[in-house]
Design an enzyme around this catalytic site. Structure first.
Site, PDB file in Angstrom:
ATOM      1  CE1 TYR A   1       5.407  -5.321 -12.521  1.00  0.00           C
ATOM      2  CE2 TYR A   1       4.655  -3.057 -12.306  1.00  0.00           C
ATOM      3  CZ  TYR A   1       5.239  -4.187 -11.755  1.00  0.00           C
ATOM      4  OH  TYR A   1       5.644  -4.171 -10.438  1.00  0.00           O
TER       5      TYR A   1
ATOM      6  CE  LYS B   1       2.888   3.617 -11.682  1.00  0.00           C
ATOM      7  NZ  LYS B   1       2.865   2.429 -12.491  1.00  0.00           N
TER       8      LYS B   1
ATOM      9  CG  ASP C   1      -3.199  -2.111 -14.654  1.00  0.00           C
ATOM     10  OD1 ASP C   1      -3.344  -0.983 -14.146  1.00  0.00           O
ATOM     11  OD2 ASP C   1      -2.230  -2.852 -14.400  1.00  0.00           O
TER      12      ASP C   1
HETATM   13  C1  LIG Z   1       2.821   0.970 -11.826  1.00  0.00           C
HETATM   14  C2  LIG Z   1       1.840   0.001 -12.335  1.00  0.00           C
HETATM   15  C3  LIG Z   1       1.266  -0.978 -11.517  1.00  0.00           C
HETATM   16  C4  LIG Z   1       1.743  -1.226 -10.117  1.00  0.00           C
HETATM   17  O1  LIG Z   1       1.506  -0.159  -9.270  1.00  0.00           O
HETATM   18  P1  LIG Z   1       2.371  -0.054  -7.914  1.00  0.00           P
HETATM   19  O2  LIG Z   1       1.785   1.148  -7.247  1.00  0.00           O
HETATM   20  O3  LIG Z   1       3.786   0.124  -8.346  1.00  0.00           O
HETATM   21  O4  LIG Z   1       2.157  -1.296  -7.162  1.00  0.00           O
HETATM   22  C5  LIG Z   1       0.252  -1.748 -12.025  1.00  0.00           C
HETATM   23  N1  LIG Z   1      -0.169  -1.602 -13.286  1.00  0.00           N
HETATM   24  C6  LIG Z   1       0.369  -0.685 -14.113  1.00  0.00           C
HETATM   25  C7  LIG Z   1      -0.170  -0.538 -15.501  1.00  0.00           C
HETATM   26  C8  LIG Z   1       1.405   0.127 -13.677  1.00  0.00           C
HETATM   27  O5  LIG Z   1       1.962   0.988 -14.513  1.00  0.00           O
END
Ligand SMILES: *Cc1c(COP(=O)(O)O)cnc(C)c1O
Length: 434
Positions: free
Chosen positions: A147, A270, A242
């Site tokens: 994701y 995060k 990511d």
């Molecule tokens: C949470 C998450 C996102 C998206 O971040 P948001 O701040 O919710 O837009 C993207 N990549 C990873 C791996 C994530 O865990």
């Protein structure tokens, strides 16, 4: 437990559904996949979360990752009132943005320059645009089960067959938008090589979670990440890690430090905002020089580098940087937790598997290997739902969905873990009729 009372939460949820789609501002919060209505939070402190009905929970969601030091940590927020008093956003630069950028660049050898945004979604979306601008190519590779936020081009599932052109997972995403998103299988280099060989000149970037954290927890095998590093070099594509979850979590230097593999670009979110809305993307100088106003690739944000978010985020990162034992303590706790859960699973002889990578944990309700999305799909989500409800009613907040990780914080104590494992045992007994 029959004396669990969630009357106020239920009342608020009725109101919420009138004004907010599904009553929540992000789908997982609806608790739908565990067959419950959500609890509404009143406050949280350390490892504990308190709902509007006065129930107390040991919290393993921790805002889904940002709160590595626990809820409302006073060292992190210390002084924020003064920042607030000086103003909340200016639309012109502030010095603290430079401090934040410098800290990230100094902490990640693969990053020469970084741009702040407001969420992980923005970070990945922007990184892909820059990678496409840099290479002059359109296609990207992502992996099933990874994701990267909810940007249109990333909301794809794989169709049938091994080489898969993207199929939108959501109405509202035009087929044209995802036609350049190629979906491969996690931990499977053959699927990646095949796609590269069929599109040798067209792939701008490979984006990957170096530890899958959004299909439960599925760590990449080192050979797989090494393979991605080599093949992207070979075909002139940009490798994007990511690290929105893993950055500053699995180690201060992220998954790239743990694996010893340097991507061309990295996305954060995060933890770098400590619970305020922040994201960032950075990478090699030649690539980041493409970003406007230095280069031609447009990317902007009214609230990007927001002073409150920078202040909290920077304090969070400095605490982590100056106290490396936080990471070893977290991992020790995670190992203890893993062992204790495994002992219970063995004793009860139930089909549950604990996966751990550093301090990232998850409980899959199945046995076997969990190397990719389809292997993860064998989990018994109905049993997980029963288990979740039992945990909740006894004061432990696990993820309200099988395919999410557990988030431990520095504020979780050994007593928290012991108590959780006790409740875990009873919840498994209920779920498996033992
Ligand atoms: C949470 C998450 C996102 C998206 O971040 P948001 O701040 O919710 O837009 C993207 N990549 C990873 C791996 C994530 O865990």
């Amino acid at each position: 437990m029959d004396n669990f009372n969630n009357k106020k939460s239920e009342e608020i949820f009725v109101e919420a559904q009138k004004y907010i789609p599904g009553g929540v501002n992000s789908p997982v919060r609806a608790f739908k996949s565990v067959g419950l209505n959500p609890i509404f939070v009143e406050r949280a402190k350390g490892s504990r979360l308190f709902d509007v009905d006065g129930n107390e929970y040991i919290d393993f969601i921790c805002s889904w990752g940002p709160l590595i030091l626990g809820h409302s940590n006073e060292e992190v927020s210390k002084g924020i009132e003064e920042v607030l008093a000086r103003g909340t956003s200016y639309g012109v630069p502030t010095a603290i943005e430079v401090e934040m950028a410098k800290l990230i660049v100094e902490s990640y050898p693969s990053i020469d320059m970084v741009r702040m945004v407001n969420s992980g979604t923005e970070a990945t979306m922007s990184a892909l645009r820059v990678a496409r601008g840099y290479t002059g190519r359109n296609k990207i590779i992502k992996f099933e089960g990874c994701y990267h936020g909810h940007a249109d081009s990333l909301l794809v599932k794989s169709g049938s067959g091994t080489i898969t052109f993207g199929v939108p997972t959501s109405p509202g995403v035009p087929e044209g938008t995802v036609k350049d998103t190629l979906v491969c299988t996690y931990n499977d280099m053959d699927s990646v090589r095949k796609v590269f060989e069929e599109n040798p000149e067209d792939i701008a970037a490979v984006i990957v979670e170096p530890v899958g954290g959004n299909m439960g927890v599925v760590p990449a095998e080192k050979d797989f990440l090494q393979g991605l590093r080599e093949i992207t070099k070979e075909f002139g594509a940009v490798l994007i890690f990511d690290e929105v979850i893993t950055g500053f979590r699995v180690a201060y230097g992220g998954a790239q430090e743990v694996y010893g593999i340097e991507p061309d670009m990295t996305c954060f979110g995060k933890i770098i905002g400590a619970g305020l809305p922040v994201g960032a993307y950075g990478g090699k100088k030649a690539i980041m020089e493409m970003v406007s106003p230095l280069g031609p690739v447009y990317q902007a944000g009214t609230l990007s580098g927001n002073p409150l978010a920078m202040y909290m985020g920077l304090r969070n990162l400095n605490i982590l940087k100056n106290n490396p034992e936080i990471y070893s303590n977290l991992e020790e706790k995670a190992i203890k937790f893993e062992k204790a859960m495994n002992a219970v699973i063995e004793e009860l002889d139930v089909e549950v598997t604990v996966i751990r990578f550093k301090a990232m944990l998850c409980t899959f309700f199945a046995k076997g290997t969990f190397r990719n999305f389809s292997e993860v799909m064998k989990c018994d989500t109905e049993k997980y739902a029963i288990f979740f409800r039992e945990m909740l009613k006894n004061g432990v907040l696990f993820p309200p969905a099988q395919f999410e990780g557990l988030f431990l914080s520095a504020a979780h104590t050994n007593e928290d873990i012991d108590k959780t494992v006790e409740i875990f045992k009873n919840a498994l007994k209920v779920a498996f009729n033992k």
